[in-house]
Design a protein around this motif. Structure first.
Motif, PDB file in Angstrom:
ATOM      1  N   LEU A   1     -32.682  12.079  26.141  1.00  0.00           N
ATOM      2  CA  LEU A   1     -32.961  10.217  25.846  1.00  0.00           C
ATOM      3  C   LEU A   1     -32.999   9.435  25.383  1.00  0.00           C
ATOM      4  O   LEU A   1     -32.930   8.241  25.280  1.00  0.00           O
ATOM      5  CB  LEU A   1     -35.172  10.780  25.940  1.00  0.00           C
ATOM      6  CG  LEU A   1     -35.872  11.404  27.516  1.00  0.00           C
ATOM      7  CD1 LEU A   1     -36.964  11.716  27.113  1.00  0.00           C
ATOM      8  CD2 LEU A   1     -35.122  10.988  28.388  1.00  0.00           C
TER       9      LEU A   1
ATOM     10  N   ILE B   1     -27.250   7.864  27.250  1.00  0.00           N
ATOM     11  CA  ILE B   1     -28.825   8.184  27.142  1.00  0.00           C
ATOM     12  C   ILE B   1     -29.342   7.200  26.952  1.00  0.00           C
ATOM     13  O   ILE B   1     -28.357   6.580  25.619  1.00  0.00           O
ATOM     14  CB  ILE B   1     -28.195   9.351  25.906  1.00  0.00           C
ATOM     15  CG1 ILE B   1     -27.609  10.253  26.320  1.00  0.00           C
ATOM     16  CG2 ILE B   1     -30.179   9.191  25.513  1.00  0.00           C
ATOM     17  CD1 ILE B   1     -28.020  11.811  25.347  1.00  0.00           C
TER      18      ILE B   1
ATOM     19  N   VAL C   1     -25.402   7.416  15.089  1.00  0.00           N
ATOM     20  CA  VAL C   1     -25.967   9.040  15.193  1.00  0.00           C
ATOM     21  C   VAL C   1     -25.677   9.807  14.221  1.00  0.00           C
ATOM     22  O   VAL C   1     -25.622  10.951  13.999  1.00  0.00           O
ATOM     23  CB  VAL C   1     -24.508   9.697  16.295  1.00  0.00           C
ATOM     24  CG1 VAL C   1     -24.575   8.779  17.623  1.00  0.00           C
ATOM     25  CG2 VAL C   1     -23.259   9.280  15.832  1.00  0.00           C
TER      26      VAL C   1
ATOM     27  N   PRO D   1     -28.522  11.749  32.008  1.00  0.00           N
ATOM     28  CA  PRO D   1     -28.127  12.935  31.870  1.00  0.00           C
ATOM     29  C   PRO D   1     -28.669  13.414  33.070  1.00  0.00           C
ATOM     30  O   PRO D   1     -30.275  13.127  33.893  1.00  0.00           O
ATOM     31  CB  PRO D   1     -28.256  13.387  31.083  1.00  0.00           C
ATOM     32  CG  PRO D   1     -29.161  12.459  29.930  1.00  0.00           C
ATOM     33  CD  PRO D   1     -29.412  10.879  30.583  1.00  0.00           C
ATOM     34  N   GLY D   2     -27.898  13.943  34.451  1.00  0.00           N
ATOM     35  CA  GLY D   2     -28.296  14.111  35.477  1.00  0.00           C
ATOM     36  C   GLY D   2     -28.455  14.185  37.003  1.00  0.00           C
ATOM     37  O   GLY D   2     -29.063  14.357  38.024  1.00  0.00           O
ATOM     38  N   THR D   3     -27.436  12.581  36.345  1.00  0.00           N
ATOM     39  CA  THR D   3     -27.973  11.578  37.567  1.00  0.00           C
ATOM     40  C   THR D   3     -26.603  12.756  38.737  1.00  0.00           C
ATOM     41  O   THR D   3     -25.595  12.595  38.168  1.00  0.00           O
ATOM     42  CB  THR D   3     -27.346  10.208  38.086  1.00  0.00           C
ATOM     43  OG1 THR D   3     -28.451  10.207  36.953  1.00  0.00           O
ATOM     44  CG2 THR D   3     -27.557   9.755  38.769  1.00  0.00           C
TER      45      THR D   3
ATOM     46  N   SER E   1     -24.149   6.941  21.631  1.00  0.00           N
ATOM     47  CA  SER E   1     -23.530   7.234  20.787  1.00  0.00           C
ATOM     48  C   SER E   1     -24.490   5.981  20.561  1.00  0.00           C
ATOM     49  O   SER E   1     -25.474   5.710  19.338  1.00  0.00           O
ATOM     50  CB  SER E   1     -22.198   6.174  20.229  1.00  0.00           C
ATOM     51  OG  SER E   1     -22.703   4.765  20.550  1.00  0.00           O
ATOM     52  N   GLY E   2     -25.351   5.204  21.897  1.00  0.00           N
ATOM     53  CA  GLY E   2     -27.037   4.283  21.028  1.00  0.00           C
ATOM     54  C   GLY E   2     -26.645   2.962  21.272  1.00  0.00           C
ATOM     55  O   GLY E   2     -27.621   2.492  20.479  1.00  0.00           O
ATOM     56  N   ALA E   3     -25.453   2.859  21.091  1.00  0.00           N
ATOM     57  CA  ALA E   3     -25.345   2.051  20.606  1.00  0.00           C
ATOM     58  C   ALA E   3     -25.161   0.530  22.451  1.00  0.00           C
ATOM     59  O   ALA E   3     -24.125  -0.611  21.781  1.00  0.00           O
ATOM     60  CB  ALA E   3     -23.495   1.266  20.359  1.00  0.00           C
TER      61      ALA E   3
ATOM     62  N   MET F   1     -27.015  -1.081  23.572  1.00  0.00           N
ATOM     63  CA  MET F   1     -27.927  -2.548  23.775  1.00  0.00           C
ATOM     64  C   MET F   1     -27.398  -3.724  22.813  1.00  0.00           C
ATOM     65  O   MET F   1     -27.409  -5.492  22.449  1.00  0.00           O
ATOM     66  CB  MET F   1     -29.934  -2.398  22.813  1.00  0.00           C
ATOM     67  CG  MET F   1     -30.506  -1.642  23.798  1.00  0.00           C
ATOM     68  SD  MET F   1     -30.421  -2.366  25.252  1.00  0.00           S
ATOM     69  CE  MET F   1     -31.439  -3.407  25.639  1.00  0.00           C
ATOM     70  N   LYS F   2     -26.536  -3.388  21.869  1.00  0.00           N
ATOM     71  CA  LYS F   2     -25.281  -4.296  21.183  1.00  0.00           C
ATOM     72  C   LYS F   2     -23.885  -4.278  22.043  1.00  0.00           C
ATOM     73  O   LYS F   2     -23.599  -5.334  22.466  1.00  0.00           O
ATOM     74  CB  LYS F   2     -24.546  -3.796  19.964  1.00  0.00           C
ATOM     75  CG  LYS F   2     -25.967  -3.564  18.934  1.00  0.00           C
ATOM     76  CD  LYS F   2     -25.687  -4.998  17.981  1.00  0.00           C
ATOM     77  CE  LYS F   2     -26.365  -6.241  17.492  1.00  0.00           C
ATOM     78  NZ  LYS F   2     -26.261  -5.247  15.609  1.00  0.00           N
ATOM     79  N   LEU F   3     -23.753  -2.973  22.528  1.00  0.00           N
ATOM     80  CA  LEU F   3     -22.672  -3.022  24.047  1.00  0.00           C
ATOM     81  C   LEU F   3     -21.889  -4.277  24.830  1.00  0.00           C
ATOM     82  O   LEU F   3     -21.490  -4.584  25.349  1.00  0.00           O
ATOM     83  CB  LEU F   3     -21.202  -2.383  23.602  1.00  0.00           C
ATOM     84  CG  LEU F   3     -21.097  -1.478  22.308  1.00  0.00           C
ATOM     85  CD1 LEU F   3     -20.836  -0.254  22.483  1.00  0.00           C
ATOM     86  CD2 LEU F   3     -20.198  -2.211  21.729  1.00  0.00           C
TER      87      LEU F   3
ATOM     88  N   PRO G   1     -32.858   4.954  26.909  1.00  0.00           N
ATOM     89  CA  PRO G   1     -33.907   5.333  27.016  1.00  0.00           C
ATOM     90  C   PRO G   1     -34.869   4.162  27.771  1.00  0.00           C
ATOM     91  O   PRO G   1     -33.677   3.588  28.071  1.00  0.00           O
ATOM     92  CB  PRO G   1     -34.700   4.882  25.679  1.00  0.00           C
ATOM     93  CG  PRO G   1     -33.095   4.732  24.642  1.00  0.00           C
ATOM     94  CD  PRO G   1     -31.921   4.922  25.842  1.00  0.00           C
ATOM     95  N   GLU G   2     -35.777   4.031  27.847  1.00  0.00           N
ATOM     96  CA  GLU G   2     -36.305   4.196  29.598  1.00  0.00           C
ATOM     97  C   GLU G   2     -36.347   2.544  29.722  1.00  0.00           C
ATOM     98  O   GLU G   2     -36.206   1.132  30.653  1.00  0.00           O
ATOM     99  CB  GLU G   2     -37.134   4.878  30.168  1.00  0.00           C
ATOM    100  CG  GLU G   2     -37.709   4.698  31.509  1.00  0.00           C
ATOM    101  CD  GLU G   2     -39.116   5.535  32.318  1.00  0.00           C
ATOM    102  OE1 GLU G   2     -38.235   6.737  32.184  1.00  0.00           O
ATOM    103  OE2 GLU G   2     -39.746   4.517  33.002  1.00  0.00           O
ATOM    104  N   ASP G   3     -37.016   2.777  28.488  1.00  0.00           N
ATOM    105  CA  ASP G   3     -36.966   0.732  28.423  1.00  0.00           C
ATOM    106  C   ASP G   3     -36.219  -0.559  27.911  1.00  0.00           C
ATOM    107  O   ASP G   3     -35.491  -1.436  28.027  1.00  0.00           O
ATOM    108  CB  ASP G   3     -38.308   0.527  26.662  1.00  0.00           C
ATOM    109  CG  ASP G   3     -37.906   1.622  25.986  1.00  0.00           C
ATOM    110  OD1 ASP G   3     -37.517   2.277  25.847  1.00  0.00           O
ATOM    111  OD2 ASP G   3     -38.652   1.350  24.907  1.00  0.00           O
ATOM    112  N   ASP G   4     -34.817   0.361  26.998  1.00  0.00           N
ATOM    113  CA  ASP G   4     -33.696   0.092  27.247  1.00  0.00           C
ATOM    114  C   ASP G   4     -33.685  -0.608  28.704  1.00  0.00           C
ATOM    115  O   ASP G   4     -32.289  -1.253  28.914  1.00  0.00           O
ATOM    116  CB  ASP G   4     -32.807   0.580  26.218  1.00  0.00           C
ATOM    117  CG  ASP G   4     -33.235   0.792  24.487  1.00  0.00           C
ATOM    118  OD1 ASP G   4     -33.475  -0.332  24.792  1.00  0.00           O
ATOM    119  OD2 ASP G   4     -32.462   1.277  23.940  1.00  0.00           O
TER     120      ASP G   4
ATOM    121  N   GLY H   1     -17.628   1.562  22.535  1.00  0.00           N
ATOM    122  CA  GLY H   1     -18.321   2.432  21.274  1.00  0.00           C
ATOM    123  C   GLY H   1     -17.139   3.186  20.887  1.00  0.00           C
ATOM    124  O   GLY H   1     -16.107   3.438  20.941  1.00  0.00           O
TER     125      GLY H   1
ATOM    126  N   GLY I   1     -22.997  -2.519  16.789  1.00  0.00           N
ATOM    127  CA  GLY I   1     -23.760  -1.628  17.446  1.00  0.00           C
ATOM    128  C   GLY I   1     -23.342  -0.392  16.841  1.00  0.00           C
ATOM    129  O   GLY I   1     -24.486   0.695  17.786  1.00  0.00           O
ATOM    130  N   GLU I   2     -22.280   0.284  16.228  1.00  0.00           N
ATOM    131  CA  GLU I   2     -22.332   1.350  15.583  1.00  0.00           C
ATOM    132  C   GLU I   2     -22.769   2.283  13.965  1.00  0.00           C
ATOM    133  O   GLU I   2     -23.775   3.679  14.117  1.00  0.00           O
ATOM    134  CB  GLU I   2     -21.529   2.384  15.656  1.00  0.00           C
ATOM    135  CG  GLU I   2     -20.576   2.187  17.004  1.00  0.00           C
ATOM    136  CD  GLU I   2     -20.669   3.187  18.452  1.00  0.00           C
ATOM    137  OE1 GLU I   2     -21.449   3.916  18.076  1.00  0.00           O
ATOM    138  OE2 GLU I   2     -20.168   3.023  18.689  1.00  0.00           O
TER     139      GLU I   2
END
Lengths: 130, 296, 549
Positions: free
Chosen positions: C363, A90, C129, A110-112, A62-64, A66-68, A92-95, A10, C124-125
């Motif tokens: 999250l 980061i 953000v 985070p925090g692990t 970045s939030g990507a 589920m694609k990458l 999300p749990e369901d992901d 990403g 995917g980007e």
């Protein structure tokens, strides 16, 4: 000797987590290869295979994811590789649940504590050797 | 996942990267098996080039630039980074600067930890280097750890040693002290956009002339790739020359000897590490060690 | 008087030592950069009053305005932007209705790194953000119905700042607003991208040339525009401690002033168009001291190093954002309290504007509810806490003043070292700055794991958590939609004009001409962010990160 590839697919440049993990794994006695940022799934998978690593870590913020991540898993499979994959970032749990269904062995948020990741990796190979 | 030796051999013969990657792992874990596999494979003489110079001088970048400008040949890269003396682990980051070649089918990059080896190279460097020659490589580039003195070891394995220098380092003096100037076959002054690099080049040429030698000094910029073609040309013409004048053959003969030395040293190390003695007397420990060594 | 305080203090320490034998002290008594924190601070720890001074006066330790929040509250500016231009436009209108006073735009990573939405790198980007902007067509939608002469707009954009600024100018023109009436900021701080944030494109030298061009252009054409926001935020978030944040940010600032002067700008004028951007972390008093120290240092540097006379150009004005990296995925409600402390530190430190993070950012992307709570946090501090009633309420606190002095001293040591190794660009190229930050980040992680640093809910006071929370998801169909939109736009525009303008840009890039003009020409004919960036990539090459762990 456990050999790990830490990769950053990403476009995000937040490599603090990846680098902290890399150092922690080194200090736990592992050999850690780091790809640097902005890697394509193709680059990551070829690197993992060429380096013949035992395990592949993927860091995404970045939030990507589920694609990458599915793309990485798919390419590994395509090349006949069974390198286990763990993911940090980061997520999300369901992901995270979805990614585990696809074959990711663990997802770290985070925090692990790095010790948890080290124990998991070491445990994974102890069990695999039996 | 275990694969058999014959699978590896068949794989490598058909240029399968995964099989070759496995062979390199075997080089690290089991040199006896590695030598056995290698001996059953076709080998081609590649130009083995050691790239040395202080940390931060741009070794990975110059290799990346070489890869970018040698599209029609097969190039292997052996990138060595130091192991931590405390944990035994290692951070291998040399690849970062070469990642644009990760999916290049003509390029194979592999990272190694020095694992306490003498000479700033990997303990399995000889096996690894031989292995690369079974993978139809035209050139094999070895990036050393780059910590001065110990880097002279690379001359035992490489056909050609390239010493990379940078004008910001003040490192030419360090290098001369370390005797590394004696083993360099080609000098490269990196960061050609810095005016100080030109004066460093002139200074070097003076030193070389004074020493009565004829060693090329090349000005290059590892970031923009300027001057890298000159380096490739210099490498190629040297390879032609040493093959013609017999230097190559002599070097290769010596390499076998060094390989044997390294092989034995590794064996001894393994045995020594497996011995735990309760003795407190040095002589007695030594005898115990000798006995163990001879019995194996 | 000092003598008598000293005597009483020594007596007090002695008495305390004997008490400690019975009731030992427990805990971590260190600053976040690992110096000892004393048991008690007294007038003995505070230096010359001239270093503290008065608000609105040199050295500005107590603030850049005489009346601070009594005159005007800080600007509450929530950074937002996601998905498509249409969705972001809706969110901006919502935030303006909720009482927010300025816009702050987040762009997606492809836009920040100069790739179009259909580039393979963008997979995917797109819209993740921040908002995806491919061309002027997207920018027109983004500001639809938002009069650009009425709002001030802050754009978090760096490597492609010149392109996005050009688009903003073009949108303004379509609304009938001239460029000299536009108000806002572009982040435009490329140095911290190499240090910490990672959205660089070209190597440092050509990047600094583009910045130089923007400075020159804006000084002539956009007098109300802030051309750079020198950002410590990302440096801190990458793991730097408070001292390093101040030191490296100010060292970057020095480099930009030098660049502006090379572009022929007067630092007395340019100094007014430059602002800073810092993080605010949990250690309340350290953070307050950090902001005060930064202000004092900058004033001294501008005055002494750059010989600036105009007082307004000595003033360090800054935006603050609470720290994303301190927010935890565990017990996310706790983050509201963290954000409150951090926001309070920023206000007590005299910030000019503030973004408060949303509780759920560890999250996923924040939901509308959590964005509202974040904004409410600022409003409660502003209207209920009472800290705004007087200027610099912590000024004169023995501890805060001592901390301010210490941060200043330590940060100046870093700056001196950076000067010695040839300035910030060299310090970055050699990896020195990145290594310092990386070491701090690793030390901090080790402190958490050894519990020297307690993180509530993470390494202490942990509970079993169930029920996945509601999080905001960006619809994947968005990427496809954006790509379709881009393709359609490309088929409609005048492609001959695009090629002509891009060729012209390439020619300019090879000379020393100001690139802003050809970039404005190119965006007006709907050349895309990717096309413009690729044109410059051809000329300038691309930067590769240094190998630092």
């Amino acid at each position: 000797m456990i050999k790990v590839l830490i990769s950053k697919p990403g476009l995000d440049g937040h490599d603090r987590g990846a680098k902290v993990i890399a150092r922690a794994l080194r200090d736990a006695g592992m050999e850690v290869i780091y790809t640097g940022i902005r890697q394509t799934p193709e680059q990551i998978v070829q690197t993992a295979i060429d380096e013949d690593v035992d395990i592949l870590g993927v860091s995404i913020l970045s939030g990507a994811h589920m694609k990458l991540v599915p793309k990485i898993l798919e390419l590994l499979k395509e090349k006949g590789s069974k390198i286990p994959v763990f993911v940090g970032g980061i997520i999300p749990e369901d992901d995270a649940i979805e990614l585990k269904k696809l074959g990711v062995i663990e997802v770290y948020g985070p925090g692990t504590p790095t010790s948890e990741i080290i124990d998991k990796i070491k445990g994974y190979f102890e069990n695999a050797n039996i | 996942m275990q694969i058999s030796e014959s699978q590896i051999i068949n794989g490598i013969s058909s240029k399968d990267r995964k099989s070759f990657a496995k062979l390199l792992s075997i080089c690290e874990s089991d040199p006896v098996a590695a030598n056995r596999i290698i001996s059953r494979l076709q080998r081609k003489d590649a130009h083995v080039v050691g790239i040395t110079g202080s940390p931060g001088v741009g070794k990975s970048s110059i290799i990346n630039a070489i890869l970018s400008k040698s599209s029609n040949r097969r190039v292997g890269v052996i990138a060595v980074d130091p192991s931590s003396p405390f944990s035994g682990g290692a951070l291998l980051g040399d690849r970062i600067r070469m990642q644009s070649h990760a999916t290049d089918q003509n390029v194979f990059i592999r990272s190694f930890a020095s694992r306490g080896a003498l000479g700033g190279l990997s303990p399995s460097i000889f096996e690894v280097c031989d292995a690369f020659e079974t993978f139809d490589m035209d050139m094999v580039l070895i990036e050393t750890v780059g910590v001065g003195q110990s880097d002279t070891e690379v001359a035992n394995i490489a056909d050609t040693v390239v010493l990379l220098l940078s004008p910001d380092g003040g490192d030419e003096i360090q290098m001369m002290k370390a005797g590394i100037m004696e083993i360099a076959d080609i000098f490269v002054v990196n960061k050609s956009d810095n005016p100080a690099s030109i004066s460093l080049k002139t200074k070097l040429e003076g030193i070389i002339k004074f020493g009565g030698k004829d060693i090329p000094v090349i000005l290059a910029n590892s970031i923009t790739g300027d001057g890298v073609e000159d380096l490739i040309k210099a490498l190629d013409s040297r390879f032609e020359r040493i093959k013609a004048d017999g230097t190559f053959a002599t070097k290769r003969k010596k390499r076998v000897f060094f390989h044997a030395q390294s092989f034995l040293r590794r064996k001894i190390d393994t045995i020594m590490q497996s011995i735990h003695s309760e003795e407190t007397d040095i002589e007695k420990i030594e005898k115990e060690l000798m006995k163990k060594l001879c019995s194996k | 008087m000092d003598e008598s305080i000293k005597k009483s203090y020594e007596a007090w320490e002695k008495q305390t030592e004997s008490l400690i034998k019975k009731y030992p002290e427990e805990g971590n008594f260190k600053t976040t950069w690992s110096d000892e924190v004393k048991r008690l601070y007294t007038p003995l720890d505070v230096g010359d009053y001239s270093q503290i001074g008065f608000p609105g006066e040199f050295p500005y330790t107590r603030g850049v305005q005489n009346t601070m929040y009594r005159g005007k509250l800080w600007t509450m500016r929530q950074y937002a932007g996601f998905g498509t231009a249409e969705e972001s436009n809706k969110r901006y209108k919502y935030l303006l209705e909720q009482g927010q006073s300025g816009l702050s735009i987040a762009f997606d990573l492809p836009t920040q790194i100069g790739y179009d939405s259909d580039d393979p790198h963008s997979l995917g980007e797109v819209g993740k953000v921040g908002v995806a902007i491919d061309s002027l067509a997207d920018m027109e939608i983004l500001f639809d119905g938002i009069p650009l002469d009425k709002v001030s707009t802050s754009m978090t954009i760096n490597a492609t700042a010149s392109i996005l600024l050009a688009m903003y100018i073009a949108v303004g023109e379509k609304q009938g607003v001239k460029r000299d009436k536009l108000r806002g900021t572009i982040q435009n701080d490329i140095l911290k991208e190499y240090i910490a944030r990672g959205t660089y494109i070209y190597p440092p030298k050509p990047s600094m040339r583009i910045i130089n061009n923007i400075f020159e252009f804006c000084s002539k054409e956009m007098p109300l525009w802030n051309t750079i926001s020198v950002s410590g935020y990302h440096i801190r978030e990458a793991g730097a401690n408070a001292v390093q944040e101040v030191a490296f940010t100010i060292a970057d600032g020095i480099e930009y002033v030098k660049t502006a002067m090379e572009a022929g700008l007067d630092p007395n004028v340019f100094g007014k168009r430059l602002s800073f951007f810092f993080a605010s972390h949990n250690n309340l008093l350290e953070e307050v001291a950090k902001f005060r120290a930064a202000r004092r240092m900058w004033a001294k540097i501008m005055k002494e190093r750059f010989n600036v006379k105009d007082p307004d150009a000595l003033k360090l004005r800054f935006h603050t954002q609470t720290s994303g990296s301190t927010l935890t995925a565990q017990q996310p409600e706790n983050n509201i309290i963290r954000v409150t402390i951090q926001a309070l530190a920023a206000v007590l430190g005299g910030t000019q504007s503030l973004h408060t993070n949303s509780m759920d950012e560890a999250l996923s992307l924040p939901t509308e509810d959590s964005v509202r709570i974040a904004l409410r946090t600022q409003q409660i501090i502003a209207y209920e806490s009472g800290v705004t009633k007087t200027v610099d309420p912590l000024g004169g606190s023995y501890y805060v003043e001592a901390l301010t002095d210490e941060i200043e001293k330590k940060a100046f040591e870093y700056i001196k070292h950076i000067d010695e190794i040839g300035g910030m660009i060299n310090a970055i190229e050699s990896g020195y700055v990145q290594q310092e930050i990386s070491n701090s980040a690793y030390e901090y992680q080790k402190a958490i794991e050894s519990k020297d640093q307690i993180i509530v809910g993470v390494n202490e006071f942990v509970i079993e958590e169930k029920n996945p929370r509601k999080t905001l998801k960006i619809d994947d169909a968005l990427e496809i939609k954006q790509i379709e939109k881009l393709r359609e736009m490309k088929s409609k525009r005048d492609n001959k004009a695009v090629k002509e303008k891009l060729d012209n840009l390439e020619r300019s890039a090879k000379t020393s001409e100001n690139l802003m003009y050809p970039i404005i020409d190119a965006v007006k004919v709907y050349a895309t962010v990717g096309e413009i960036s690729n044109t410059l990539r051809k000329v300038f090459g691309e930067y590769k990160e240094s190998v630092i762990f």
